[in-house]
Design a protein around this motif. Sequence first.
Motif, short mmCIF file in Angstrom:
data_model
loop_
_atom_site.label_atom_id
_atom_site.label_comp_id
_atom_site.label_asym_id
_atom_site.label_seq_id
_atom_site.Cartn_x
_atom_site.Cartn_y
_atom_site.Cartn_z
N GLU A 10 0.83 -1.21 0.00
CA GLU A 10 0.00 0.00 0.00
C GLU A 10 0.86 1.25 0.00
N LEU A 11 1.93 1.22 0.78
CA LEU A 11 2.79 2.39 0.88
C LEU A 11 3.49 2.69 -0.45
N ARG A 12 3.98 1.65 -1.11
CA ARG A 12 4.60 1.84 -2.44
C ARG A 12 3.58 2.38 -3.42
N TRP A 13 2.38 1.80 -3.38
CA TRP A 13 1.33 2.25 -4.28
C TRP A 13 1.05 3.73 -4.05
N THR A 14 0.98 4.14 -2.80
CA THR A 14 0.68 5.54 -2.47
C THR A 14 1.77 6.47 -3.00
N VAL A 15 3.03 6.09 -2.82
CA VAL A 15 4.14 6.93 -3.33
C VAL A 15 4.07 7.01 -4.86
N LEU A 16 3.84 5.88 -5.51
CA LEU A 16 3.75 5.88 -6.98
C LEU A 16 2.56 6.72 -7.45
N ASP A 17 1.46 6.66 -6.72
CA ASP A 17 0.29 7.46 -7.07
C ASP A 17 0.62 8.95 -6.97
N PRO A 30 2.11 7.24 -20.23
CA PRO A 30 1.36 6.23 -20.98
C PRO A 30 0.14 5.73 -20.18
N GLN A 31 -0.97 5.56 -20.88
CA GLN A 31 -2.21 5.08 -20.25
C GLN A 31 -1.98 3.74 -19.55
N GLU A 32 -1.10 2.92 -20.10
CA GLU A 32 -0.82 1.61 -19.51
C GLU A 32 -0.29 1.74 -18.07
N VAL A 33 0.48 2.79 -17.81
CA VAL A 33 1.01 3.02 -16.47
C VAL A 33 -0.13 3.28 -15.49
N ILE A 34 -1.06 4.11 -15.90
CA ILE A 34 -2.21 4.44 -15.06
C ILE A 34 -3.05 3.18 -14.81
N GLN A 35 -3.29 2.42 -15.86
CA GLN A 35 -4.09 1.20 -15.72
C GLN A 35 -3.37 0.17 -14.83
N ASN A 36 -2.06 0.04 -14.99
CA ASN A 36 -1.31 -0.91 -14.16
C ASN A 36 -1.35 -0.50 -12.68
N LEU A 37 -1.29 0.79 -12.42
CA LEU A 37 -1.36 1.26 -11.04
C LEU A 37 -2.75 0.97 -10.45
N GLN A 38 -3.78 1.21 -11.24
CA GLN A 38 -5.14 0.90 -10.78
C GLN A 38 -5.32 -0.60 -10.56
N TYR A 39 -4.80 -1.38 -11.48
CA TYR A 39 -4.91 -2.84 -11.37
C TYR A 39 -4.16 -3.35 -10.14
N ALA A 40 -2.98 -2.80 -9.89
CA ALA A 40 -2.20 -3.18 -8.71
C ALA A 40 -2.99 -2.87 -7.44
N ARG A 41 -3.70 -1.75 -7.43
CA ARG A 41 -4.51 -1.37 -6.26
C ARG A 41 -5.64 -2.38 -6.06
N ALA A 42 -6.32 -2.71 -7.13
CA ALA A 42 -7.43 -3.65 -7.03
C ALA A 42 -6.94 -5.02 -6.56
N SER A 65 5.12 -7.07 -9.61
CA SER A 65 5.53 -6.84 -11.00
C SER A 65 4.88 -5.57 -11.56
N LEU A 66 3.59 -5.39 -11.30
CA LEU A 66 2.90 -4.20 -11.78
C LEU A 66 3.50 -2.94 -11.16
N LEU A 67 3.74 -2.97 -9.85
CA LEU A 67 4.33 -1.82 -9.18
C LEU A 67 5.73 -1.53 -9.71
N ASN A 68 6.51 -2.58 -9.97
CA ASN A 68 7.85 -2.39 -10.51
C ASN A 68 7.81 -1.74 -11.90
N GLU A 69 6.89 -2.19 -12.74
CA GLU A 69 6.75 -1.61 -14.08
C GLU A 69 6.37 -0.13 -14.00
N VAL A 70 5.41 0.17 -13.14
CA VAL A 70 4.97 1.55 -12.96
C VAL A 70 6.13 2.40 -12.45
N GLU A 71 6.82 1.88 -11.45
CA GLU A 71 7.94 2.61 -10.85
C GLU A 71 9.01 2.91 -11.90
#
Length: 182
Positions: A10-17, A30-42, A65-71
Amino acid sequence: MVNDNKDPLELRWTVLDHLLKKLIKSYEVPQEVIQNLQYARALTNFYKDDPTEPDRAKELPRIDSLLNEVEQTLLDIAQIEGEDFVKDWEKKLFDASQGKEVFKNVKIQSKFIPGMPANFDFIRFNFREPVQEERFMEICEYENVIIEFDDNDVSVFVFGEKDNIQCALKEMSPFFHEQMQG
């Protein structure tokens, strides 16, 4: 000694957000980054609903993996801001991965439906104004997808199999058109 550390996912997700919100103001993300972040949250919410369930635990590598790609993508974009900017965000991400809360009292608005099968896809979209829920419900029922409205009735989540979501979105196109005209 009591450990006050929070969930690193959750903390990583919050920082990435936060980083995403900062970068998206000035740069094309890229839209894919936004979608991957949303998917990681879900997926994180799905996992946290019952971490002892083996099917949910299997999602941890996918979340990571999703968080790493977004990061990676966001830090690549952040390079434009300079080395100090990148180092600052890398430190925040490192602290978050160690369970340290970087952003205090952040309320994450995310819809999660307990028991939702992990293989379902989803899409989220926002309207400028509330929409007619009844018509959306009819379309979703007919197309065999699940729809959830946020409390404000302008954020909509559609869950289901990819083909069913696509069919539902085609049927919902008049709603999108109305919002574009308005």
